[in-house]
Design a protein around this motif. Structure first.
Motif, mmCIF file in Angstrom:
data_model
loop_
_atom_site.group_PDB
_atom_site.id
_atom_site.type_symbol
_atom_site.label_atom_id
_atom_site.label_comp_id
_atom_site.label_asym_id
_atom_site.label_seq_id
_atom_site.Cartn_x
_atom_site.Cartn_y
_atom_site.Cartn_z
ATOM 1 N N LEU A 1 0.816 -1.218 0.000
ATOM 2 C CA LEU A 1 0.000 0.000 0.000
ATOM 3 C C LEU A 1 0.851 1.270 0.000
ATOM 4 O O LEU A 1 0.314 2.367 -0.189
ATOM 5 C CB LEU A 1 -0.918 0.019 1.231
ATOM 6 N N HIS A 2 2.158 1.146 0.204
ATOM 7 C CA HIS A 2 2.997 2.317 0.452
ATOM 8 C C HIS A 2 3.196 3.222 -0.764
ATOM 9 O O HIS A 2 2.991 4.443 -0.689
ATOM 10 C CB HIS A 2 4.368 1.878 0.981
ATOM 11 N N LEU A 3 3.655 2.639 -1.879
ATOM 12 C CA LEU A 3 4.052 3.482 -3.009
ATOM 13 C C LEU A 3 2.920 4.365 -3.523
ATOM 14 O O LEU A 3 3.158 5.542 -3.854
ATOM 15 C CB LEU A 3 4.628 2.617 -4.144
ATOM 16 N N PRO A 4 1.675 3.878 -3.625
ATOM 17 C CA PRO A 4 0.603 4.786 -4.057
ATOM 18 C C PRO A 4 0.438 6.001 -3.139
ATOM 19 O O PRO A 4 0.063 7.078 -3.609
ATOM 20 C CB PRO A 4 -0.646 3.894 -4.036
ATOM 21 N N LEU B 1 11.168 6.145 -6.591
ATOM 22 C CA LEU B 1 10.866 5.363 -7.788
ATOM 23 C C LEU B 1 12.057 4.503 -8.186
ATOM 24 O O LEU B 1 11.895 3.355 -8.623
ATOM 25 C CB LEU B 1 10.484 6.295 -8.943
ATOM 26 N N THR B 2 13.253 5.045 -8.033
ATOM 27 C CA THR B 2 14.453 4.292 -8.380
ATOM 28 C C THR B 2 14.639 3.103 -7.442
ATOM 29 O O THR B 2 14.956 1.986 -7.874
ATOM 30 C CB THR B 2 15.691 5.204 -8.313
ATOM 31 N N ARG B 3 14.429 3.327 -6.152
ATOM 32 C CA ARG B 3 14.609 2.253 -5.168
ATOM 33 C C ARG B 3 13.567 1.154 -5.337
ATOM 34 O O ARG B 3 13.824 0.004 -5.010
ATOM 35 C CB ARG B 3 14.519 2.810 -3.742
ATOM 36 N N THR B 4 12.384 1.519 -5.805
ATOM 37 C CA THR B 4 11.303 0.528 -5.934
ATOM 38 C C THR B 4 11.138 0.039 -7.369
ATOM 39 O O THR B 4 10.107 -0.525 -7.711
ATOM 40 C CB THR B 4 9.967 1.147 -5.460
#
Length: 420
Positions: free
Chosen positions: A232-235, A285-288
């Protein structure tokens, strides 16, 4: 034993299965050709076909039998042979089409709400609405059709309209939207001869104060990122750094490497949105990064759908299983989720966080509007608290700048010396 309607007869075939048909004037010189009924009495469609049979007309001519369906208004619609090309299925399809056409013809002749709604949906002013807006309009157009569909638009009075609005007063937002759609429809109809006035305009406006969503606090972010499931984190980060609605955030595609902006079409407004990527968001975004065209993925690597994300969000915050039973979670997580619930922190509140951050950084309302795809008027509505803080900070800075003079005037000439 079921009592069959007049002229309807049932016969078993060699296997014992019953077949039904309509046989008017059977056994007489006036007997019609047999009309097969394709359904059984256990089906609602069977009884509808029986009612339709009563409106059929068959006439024997030199060229053979001529069939027609006659409406209650007296309009006659020619039909193919019941056992002609396409068989009985084509015959009954033609009957259904005649009924539909008659409803349209009758509605247009009497200028009913059904006809008006059909005309409105076929007009560019409806076609250019965003998909989400169409969905909301369709819900209220359906309600209007259910109440007044077969009634002439001109027969609607302000009293009728007000009663329909009052029936929805338990949900003020729904009543307000219903009134707006009805007014829009009547204005459209008045310009096209369906009515002479828009009676919805004289109905009472629905008083409805929209409570703005709360921006998330530091404590809310800490509770969420420490205890909510990782998928749920990235959104949440995407909503915070782009300021977009959940309907646009969850289905975002992953920006190409080196891209300097998130680009999308806002589903609510249909507008093109261009959001430059913040340096910290770029690092996230790069890390994920995962080699997948979708940006927001579940823990199993599959892309989130909006419905699935909302369901997972609700289960997480309420600590419920997929069957609605209490989930087994740690005491710390239960407290964290309770914090989010008690604080009324919802996903849409992140949009207000984004607006606040942009305003606090000194952006104009027009600049904020361009980034988050929100009207400047709504930006001002969202920014009331930010403007209060900004005014308070400016006021205190001005007081600091002239404090010595103000203090001397307030406490007297000796105050400055004693303070020194």
């Amino acid at each position: 034993m079921i009592d069959l309607p007049r002229h309807v007869r049932g016969r078993p075939n060699p296997t014992g299965r019953m077949y039904f048909s309509y046989e008017r004037f059977r056994g007489t010189k006036l007997a019609w050709p047999v009309v097969p009924l394709l359904d059984s009495p256990q089906d609602d469609s069977f009884w509808r076909r029986c009612r339709q049979c009563e409106t059929l007309v068959a006439e024997q001519t030199a060229a053979g039998w001529a069939w027609a369906w006659v409406s209650a208004s007296g309009r006659s619609y020619p039909l193919p042979q019941p056992r002609g090309d396409g068989g009985p299925a084509a015959f009954w399809a033609a009957v259904d089409a005649a009924e539909a056409r008659d409803r349209t013809d009758d509605g247009q002749a009497r200028k009913t709400f059904d006809a008006l709604i059909e005309a409105y949906r076929g007009h560019p002013s409806y076609g250019k609405l965003a998909d989400l807006t169409k969905r909301d309009y369709d819900r209220h157009l359906k309600a209007i059709a259910e109440v007044w569909g077969s009634e002439p638009v001109a027969a609607l009075t302000a009293v009728d309209a007000q009663e329909a609005i009052d029936l929805r007063s338990a949900t003020p937002s729904g009543a307000r939207y219903f009134r707006a759609v009805l007014s829009k429809l009547l204005s459209f109809g008045a310009a096209r001869g369906y009515c002479t006035t828009n009676v919805a305009r004289v109905t009472e406006k629905v008083e409805h104060e929209v409570e703005p969503h709360k921006p998330w606090s530091d404590r809310a972010f800490e509770a969420f990122f420490e205890h909510a499931r990782p998928g749920l984190h990235l959104p949440v980060y995407s909503a915070l750094y782009t300021g977009q609605r959940s309907v646009d955030v969850v289905p975002m595609v992953r920006p190409a490497p080196g891209a300097n902006a998130i680009e999308l079409i806002a589903r609510k407004t249909g507008a093109e949105v261009f959001v430059p990527i913040h340096s910290e968001y770029r690092e996230i975004l790069t890390r994920t990064h995962i080699d997948h065209p979708a940006l927001h993925l579940r823990e199993d690597g599959q892309a989130w759908t909006l419905a699935a994300y909302r369901t997972a969000w609700q289960r997480e915050l309420t600590s419920k299983t997929s069957k609605g039973a209490p989930a087994q979670v740690s005491r710390e997580k239960a407290i964290a989720m309770q914090t989010l619930r008690d604080g009324a922190f919802v996903f849409h509140g992140l949009r207000k966080n984004a607006v606040n951050m942009l305003l606090e950084a000194g952006n104009t309302e027009a600049e904020v509007s361009a980034i988050v795809e929100m009207s400047e008027q709504m930006v001002r509505h969202y920014s009331r608290d930010v403007n209060k803080r900004r005014l308070a900070i400016n006021g205190m800075r001005k007081l600091e700048e002239c404090w010595k003079e103000t203090r001397a005037n307030l406490f007297g000439p000796g105050a400055a010396a004693s303070a020194g």
